[in-house]
Design a protein around this motif. Sequence first.
Motif, PDB file in Angstrom:
ATOM      1  N   TRP A   8      25.645  12.004  11.747  1.00 58.95           N
ATOM      2  CA  TRP A   8      25.213  12.857  10.643  1.00 58.95           C
ATOM      3  C   TRP A   8      26.459  13.331   9.895  1.00 58.95           C
ATOM      4  CZ3 TRP A   8      20.349  13.661   8.897  1.00 58.95           C
ATOM      5  CH2 TRP A   8      19.274  13.375   9.756  1.00 58.95           C
ATOM      6  N   PHE A   9      26.388  13.232   8.589  1.00 60.46           N
ATOM      7  CA  PHE A   9      27.445  13.715   7.715  1.00 60.46           C
ATOM      8  C   PHE A   9      26.804  14.653   6.696  1.00 60.46           C
ATOM      9  CE2 PHE A   9      31.075  10.953   8.761  1.00 60.46           C
ATOM     10  CZ  PHE A   9      30.442  10.029   9.573  1.00 60.46           C
ATOM     11  N   ARG A  10      27.642  15.401   6.013  1.00 58.32           N
ATOM     12  CA  ARG A  10      27.122  16.246   4.944  1.00 58.32           C
ATOM     13  C   ARG A  10      28.113  16.304   3.800  1.00 58.32           C
ATOM     14  NH1 ARG A  10      27.375  22.138   8.061  1.00 58.32           N
ATOM     15  NH2 ARG A  10      29.658  22.388   8.038  1.00 58.32           N
ATOM     16  N   GLN A  11      27.571  16.575   2.630  1.00 60.66           N
ATOM     17  CA  GLN A  11      28.417  16.666   1.444  1.00 60.66           C
ATOM     18  C   GLN A  11      27.937  17.800   0.580  1.00 60.66           C
ATOM     19  OE1 GLN A  11      28.771  12.995  -0.765  1.00 60.66           O
ATOM     20  NE2 GLN A  11      30.662  13.683  -1.720  1.00 60.66           N
ATOM     21  N   ALA A  12      28.789  18.797   0.453  1.00 59.68           N
ATOM     22  CA  ALA A  12      28.500  19.919  -0.426  1.00 59.68           C
ATOM     23  C   ALA A  12      28.942  19.570  -1.841  1.00 59.68           C
ATOM     24  CB  ALA A  12      29.222  21.170   0.072  1.00 59.68           C
ATOM     25  N   THR A  13      28.383  20.252  -2.800  1.00 61.85           N
ATOM     26  CA  THR A  13      28.700  19.998  -4.203  1.00 61.85           C
ATOM     27  C   THR A  13      30.199  20.165  -4.440  1.00 61.85           C
ATOM     28  OG1 THR A  13      26.505  20.776  -4.861  1.00 61.85           O
ATOM     29  CG2 THR A  13      28.205  20.663  -6.571  1.00 61.85           C
ATOM     30  N   GLY A  14      30.796  19.155  -5.029  1.00 55.95           N
ATOM     31  CA  GLY A  14      32.207  19.207  -5.355  1.00 55.95           C
ATOM     32  C   GLY A  14      33.153  18.946  -4.205  1.00 55.95           C
TER      33      GLY A  14
ATOM     34  N   THR B  28      19.243  14.240   2.530  1.00 55.22           N
ATOM     35  CA  THR B  28      18.241  15.302   2.399  1.00 55.22           C
ATOM     36  C   THR B  28      18.964  16.624   2.187  1.00 55.22           C
ATOM     37  OG1 THR B  28      16.263  16.306   3.401  1.00 55.22           O
ATOM     38  CG2 THR B  28      18.054  15.708   4.903  1.00 55.22           C
ATOM     39  N   GLN B  29      18.485  17.407   1.248  1.00 50.38           N
ATOM     40  CA  GLN B  29      19.164  18.646   0.868  1.00 50.38           C
ATOM     41  C   GLN B  29      18.824  19.770   1.833  1.00 50.38           C
ATOM     42  OE1 GLN B  29      21.302  19.357  -1.914  1.00 50.38           O
ATOM     43  NE2 GLN B  29      21.579  21.296  -0.813  1.00 50.38           N
ATOM     44  N   VAL B  30      19.864  20.469   2.272  1.00 52.24           N
ATOM     45  CA  VAL B  30      19.716  21.685   3.059  1.00 52.24           C
ATOM     46  C   VAL B  30      20.391  22.815   2.300  1.00 52.24           C
ATOM     47  CG1 VAL B  30      20.348  22.874   5.188  1.00 52.24           C
ATOM     48  CG2 VAL B  30      19.603  20.484   5.260  1.00 52.24           C
TER      49      VAL B  30
ATOM     50  N   GLN C 291      17.425   0.169   7.591  1.00 54.05           N
ATOM     51  CA  GLN C 291      17.057   1.162   6.584  1.00 54.05           C
ATOM     52  C   GLN C 291      16.919   2.513   7.275  1.00 54.05           C
ATOM     53  OE1 GLN C 291      14.970  -1.847   6.783  1.00 54.05           O
ATOM     54  NE2 GLN C 291      16.596  -2.680   5.494  1.00 54.05           N
ATOM     55  N   LEU C 292      17.495   3.526   6.668  1.00 51.99           N
ATOM     56  CA  LEU C 292      17.480   4.873   7.227  1.00 51.99           C
ATOM     57  C   LEU C 292      16.841   5.826   6.233  1.00 51.99           C
ATOM     58  CD1 LEU C 292      21.156   4.948   8.554  1.00 51.99           C
ATOM     59  CD2 LEU C 292      19.106   4.404   9.857  1.00 51.99           C
ATOM     60  N   VAL C 293      15.936   6.649   6.714  1.00 50.12           N
ATOM     61  CA  VAL C 293      15.259   7.616   5.852  1.00 50.12           C
ATOM     62  C   VAL C 293      15.312   8.984   6.518  1.00 50.12           C
ATOM     63  CG1 VAL C 293      13.130   8.272   4.704  1.00 50.12           C
ATOM     64  CG2 VAL C 293      13.724   5.842   4.938  1.00 50.12           C
ATOM     65  N   GLU C 294      15.996   9.916   5.857  1.00 55.07           N
ATOM     66  CA  GLU C 294      16.091  11.279   6.369  1.00 55.07           C
ATOM     67  C   GLU C 294      14.919  12.122   5.872  1.00 55.07           C
ATOM     68  OE1 GLU C 294      20.434  10.168   5.190  1.00 55.07           O
ATOM     69  OE2 GLU C 294      18.416   9.931   4.372  1.00 55.07           O
TER      70      GLU C 294
ATOM     71  N   TYR D  13      22.600  16.289   3.541  1.00 49.65           N
ATOM     72  CA  TYR D  13      22.862  15.734   4.861  1.00 49.65           C
ATOM     73  C   TYR D  13      22.437  14.260   4.889  1.00 49.65           C
ATOM     74  CZ  TYR D  13      24.064  20.242   6.813  1.00 49.65           C
ATOM     75  OH  TYR D  13      24.710  21.438   7.082  1.00 49.65           O
ATOM     76  N   TYR D  14      23.347  13.432   5.391  1.00 47.61           N
ATOM     77  CA  TYR D  14      23.112  12.004   5.468  1.00 47.61           C
ATOM     78  C   TYR D  14      23.163  11.544   6.922  1.00 47.61           C
ATOM     79  CZ  TYR D  14      24.433  12.061   0.509  1.00 47.61           C
ATOM     80  OH  TYR D  14      24.514  12.325  -0.841  1.00 47.61           O
TER      81      TYR D  14
END
Length: 124
Positions: free
Chosen positions: A36-42, A118-120, A3-6, A93-94
């Motif tokens: 670490w990965f990230r996903q911006a909207t769209g 977690t949102q940045v 289990q991972l919690v950012e 960010y994941y």
Amino acid sequence: QVQLVESGGGSVQAGDSLRLSCAASGRTFSGYSMGWFRQATGKEREFVVAITIGGNTYYADSVRGRFTISRDNAKNTVYLQMNSLKPEDTAVYYCAARIIGTRISMTPASYDYWGQGTQVTVSS
């Protein structure tokens, strides 16, 4: 199972810094490579940085020199220090764990466990 919690995300101004943490529980953390990965909207989820069990790291070009990954196996935690933040760093960010601990992977599908994100947000 892992289990991972950012934590550590937030809203900052361009040029500021943030440190993200990813706490792991479950199976032996020290045996996993972490990313670490990230996903911006769209947009699609993109690779940011990864670290092997031996401490080898690899950074995306967009963050190299500004972001630093580290891991503390005693605390079952991986960190992402983000300096000189830019508006284009805005994303969820994941953190992710990969059973193959000795090799870097930039492909999301090769990771076995994921945190909730977690949102940045970086404003100009």
